[in-house]
Scaffold this active site. Sequence first.
Site, PDB file in Angstrom:
ATOM      1  N   TYR A  16       0.836  -1.206   0.000  1.00  0.00           N
ATOM      2  CA  TYR A  16       0.000   0.000   0.000  1.00  0.00           C
ATOM      3  C   TYR A  16       0.871   1.256   0.000  1.00  0.00           C
ATOM      4  O   TYR A  16       0.635   2.192  -0.763  1.00  0.00           O
ATOM      5  CB  TYR A  16      -0.919  -0.002   1.233  1.00  0.00           C
ATOM      6  N   GLU A  38     -10.174   5.575   6.286  1.00  0.00           N
ATOM      7  CA  GLU A  38      -9.509   6.405   7.288  1.00  0.00           C
ATOM      8  C   GLU A  38     -10.431   6.640   8.483  1.00  0.00           C
ATOM      9  O   GLU A  38      -9.987   6.662   9.635  1.00  0.00           O
ATOM     10  CB  GLU A  38      -9.072   7.741   6.687  1.00  0.00           C
ATOM     11  N   TRP A  46      -3.687   1.031  11.200  1.00  0.00           N
ATOM     12  CA  TRP A  46      -3.934   1.021   9.761  1.00  0.00           C
ATOM     13  C   TRP A  46      -3.786  -0.392   9.203  1.00  0.00           C
ATOM     14  O   TRP A  46      -4.492  -0.771   8.269  1.00  0.00           O
ATOM     15  CB  TRP A  46      -2.976   1.989   9.067  1.00  0.00           C
TER      16      TRP A  46
END
Length: 197
Positions: A16, A38, A46
Site C-alpha cells: 500500500y 480512514e 492502519w
Amino acid sequence: MTTCSWATKTPRDLDYHDHEWGVPVFEDHKHFEMLTLESAQSGLSWSTILAKREGYLEAFHQFDIEKVAKMGEADVERLVQFTGIVRHRQKIASTINNASAIQTIQKEFGSFSHYIWSFVDYSPLAHERASLKDVPGKTDLSNTIAKDLKKRGFKFLGTTTVYAYLQAIGMVNDHVVSCPQHTKTARLQGEVKKHKP
C-alpha cells in the site's frame, strides 16, 4: 534509502505504501473509499483496516456512491454482524450518510474530487519530513476541510482523520525524505495541475 517505518509491519502495508499512499486520487469512488477507510481506522491500526479492505469493498458495493447512498437501517443491522469490516454501528451508518453527502457535493461542484482539490488549487503540499516525528497529526488545512465537511453533513471525519486522508490521496507528500517513494510521489504530484478543470 529507508522506507517510512509505519509501512514495514506487513507485506500488505508495504505494498500500500509503495503503490498507493500519497499517489494523487481523482476518482470520486476512490475518494469515498479512502474517506471510509480512514474513518474506520480511528482508534485502530492502519494494518487492521488494510487487512479488512476486501471486506469493506464487499460491504459497500465497491464504494459505488449511488448504491451506498441508498442503503438503510436494515443494511446497518446486517453489517454490524459482518466480520469482514470493523463492526462499529456509528461508523457503518456514517459511511452511508457520507455517501449521500458526497452526492450533494457532486451536484454543487461537478465532482467530489474537484471540491477537495480546490482547497489547494490543485497544488499538492510538498513536505520534507526527516522522520515520522516531524509528521503532524493535523494541520490548518485539515482543520479547515474537517470543519467544512462537518458543515456539509459528513460524520466521523475529524481533523486528524482528514489529515490522514489528505496524505493518502496525495494532497500532501509526507513520505520521509529518506524514503524511496518521496521523490516518486513528488513527481506524481507535479502532474496534478493537469487535472484542474
